[in-house]
Structures are given as C-alpha cells and as structure tokens.
Design an enzyme around this catalytic site. Structure first.
Site, mmCIF file in Angstrom:
data_model
loop_
_atom_site.group_PDB
_atom_site.id
_atom_site.type_symbol
_atom_site.label_atom_id
_atom_site.label_comp_id
_atom_site.label_asym_id
_atom_site.label_seq_id
_atom_site.Cartn_x
_atom_site.Cartn_y
_atom_site.Cartn_z
ATOM 1 N N ASP A 1 41.195 44.996 42.419
ATOM 2 C CA ASP A 1 41.114 43.691 43.069
ATOM 3 C C ASP A 1 39.848 42.964 42.641
ATOM 4 O OD1 ASP A 1 41.857 41.708 45.266
ATOM 5 O OD2 ASP A 1 39.837 42.330 45.878
ATOM 6 N N GLU B 1 44.737 42.795 38.483
ATOM 7 C CA GLU B 1 45.127 41.537 39.108
ATOM 8 C C GLU B 1 44.199 40.447 38.592
ATOM 9 O OE1 GLU B 1 44.363 38.952 43.012
ATOM 10 O OE2 GLU B 1 43.032 40.428 42.103
#
Length: 336
Positions: A199, A239
């Site tokens: 993340d 991501e």
C-alpha cells in the site's frame, strides 16, 4: 530480485472487504464465506484489520501493524480464513499512525528514542535546505505540502506526512524501518497470507529535486520488499494509481499489479459508444494484472488520463466527458 519463486495465485474471483463492515469479525466473515457465499470466491483480500480499524484513514494508519484489532479477533482468525482461501493482506509501507507507541516515544524522547530513525523529518531529506520550487515538485495525493509540525523531544520539527497529518511517514531506507516492515511480513507468513499488497509504496522513497513518487529508487525498494516476501513464500501485488506507463513498468518487476485502467475504459466504452481505447489497452496491458472493476478507493481516472506531455489512454476531453457522464448517471451523488 530474489531467485525464490512466488507461490501461484489462483485465477478466481477474490472478495475485497473490511471484516467488520461485512460480517462483524473474522469468525463471522469465515462463516459467511463458507456458508452463504460458499463456492463463490477463491480468495479474500482483508482490508486493514490491524489495531485500530477506525483511525484517521479506515485502518490504513495502523498504530500497531503487528496486532489484529481485538474487536475482530486475533491472528488465529486470520489463519483460519487463510486455510480455506487464498489470502491477501496490506503491508502499509509508507507510514504509521501518530498514535503508534513508536511515534509517541519519538515525540517524548527525540533523538534519544530507539525509534528516532524510524520516522522521516523533512530536514533528513533536505539536509541543505529546500526551495519552494523543490517543494512544488513533490507529488502528493492531497492539496498542500506533505509535512506536519510536531514537537519532537521538546523542539518543533516538520514530519513528513504524505496523506493525513495523523499518518507519519517512515524512513524506509533506515534499518529501523526495514526491521519494522520485516516484523509485519513475519506475522503475515505465520498467519498463512499468500499475497501481500504494497500500500502507498509509490510514495515511500523521498529524494531532493524529484517528485518523490515512483522514482528509480522506488523501484529498487519494491524489488527489495518483493524479494523479502518471496523468501517467506508470499507473492506481491503493487498498488499504483498513476499514469498507465508506471503500470507497464512495474508489472515486469513484481508478481501482480492491479488493472486500474480497466474500470474507466469500460465505462467510456459504454457511455461514449467507443471501445477503441479499451481494445488498445487490452492489447498492451500486463498479463499479470489483477482484474478490477471497482475498489475501496473508487474508480481511478488518473490511470487513464494524460500526465503532462504523456498522452493518456483517454484524451483529457474524453476524461472530462466520462466524469460528467458518471455524475449524470448517479443523479449527482458522485459529486458529494
């Protein structure tokens, strides 16, 4: 990159969910998956279940990344879900909560804190001072500068805070931060996590004179974390919400990337009656994409839009038209 191979990831539908919002706790989620939703999903992405789940950014600001929020259960509950499903969890590499014991100790003791090297004051990056032009180059997902004043050891310092003032960036180049991240991966391995989502990794490395987003050193860091995860028999999904060229570049270096360009291109094809951009993307898109039609962040317009002189998968005019068509279709609720 480590020579260790990553475990296979099943080509099956995956449920992405906050545990408490769908089923209350981990035991309740497992019951739903094995009864009402039996046979529907091959994998589960547990959105942040760390302590606490209700901080400043819905769990993406852990005070303790190695502890399950007790309202959800414990690591045994995570392990039980992982026994039946391919399991993904978030490694939040860029920051921790201002409520974390490590940050509070640094606030109290300053340079004498054993966690002093864990965090990133602005002056550690800009050792010779910084100009407004340099600050303007820093890419941030929110308006304003990515710094927040905190009193550290009795003196005010600017802590790097990429997202919110409560999310304190880590100095991921330090031994202290690396040890911290490895302690989280060790927890994941013990709980049977198969896939690790990195993340906010695009913001992890800061260097003067750059955007501090997806710079060459970022790719090196991603490769290092990927090697560490693979050595623990876990694959890595990155991501990245940004221009599609970054997806193409990073895809060859990791196990999986999200196809964030797909949702807006599908909507453009439906709303504009124009499937050419979608066809073009499907011809060149990475083959190791995780197919996604929506996420907890919504639809990523930035993934198809132009960026500076770099053309997008859609033109700026097509992006504007798509956004307006979404607002119209939602009766204006998407503007809220």
């Amino acid at each position: 990159m480590s020579s260790a191979s990553a475990p296979p990831v099943r080509n099956e539908p995956q449920l992405i969910t906050y545990v408490d919002r769908l089923a209350g706790d981990l035991a309740g989620l497992r019951a739903v998956l094995t009864h009402e939703l039996a046979g529907v999903f091959g994998g589960v992405h547990l959105l942040p279940f760390y302590d606490p789940i209700d901080g400043a950014d819905a769990g993406f600001d852990p005070a303790d990344h190695t502890t399950v929020d007790p309202r959800l259960g414990g690591w045994d509950g995570v392990r039980e879900i992982g026994a039946d499903f391919a399991l993904m969890a978030d490694l939040i590499v860029n920051h921790v909560s201002s409520a974390s014991p490590q940050f509070r100790d640094w606030q109290r003791r300053g340079a004498a804190s054993p966690y002093a090297d864990l965090f990133l004051p602005r002056d550690r990056v800009f050792t010779d001072g910084v100009t407004d032009d340099e600050l303007d180059r820093i890419y941030r997902p929110r308006p304003g500068r990515p710094f927040t004043p905190y009193v550290i050891g009795g003196e005010e310092q600017l802590a790097w805070t990429t997202f919110t003032s409560d999310q304190i960036d880590l100095d991921v180049r330090s031994d202290a931060a690396w040890s911290y991240l490895m302690s989280v991966l060790d927890r994941f391995e013990a709980a049977g996590v198969d896939l690790v989502r990195l993340d906010a990794v695009g913001y992890a490395i800061k260097r003067p004179g750059t955007s501090s987003f997806m710079i060459p050193e970022t790719f090196e860091f991603i490769e290092r974390v990927t090697a560490a995860a693979r050595s623990r028999n876990m694959a890595v999904l990155v991501e990245i919400h940004s221009h599609h060229r970054f997806q193409l570049e990073i895809a060859s270096r990791v196990d999986r990337v999200y196809d964030f360009a797909l949702p807006p291109l599908v909507l453009h094809a439906l709303h504009a009656g124009d499937a050419a951009p979608l066809r073009k993307w499907l011809r060149v898109a990475p083959r190791n994409c995780v197919t996604v039609l929506d996420t907890h962040d919504g639809i990523g317009i930035v993934d198809v839009a132009p960026a500076g002189d770099a053309p997008g998968l859609l033109s700026a005019e097509a992006v504007d038209a798509l956004v307006e068509s979404i607002h119209a279709s939602s009766g204006g609720r998407s503007r809220e």
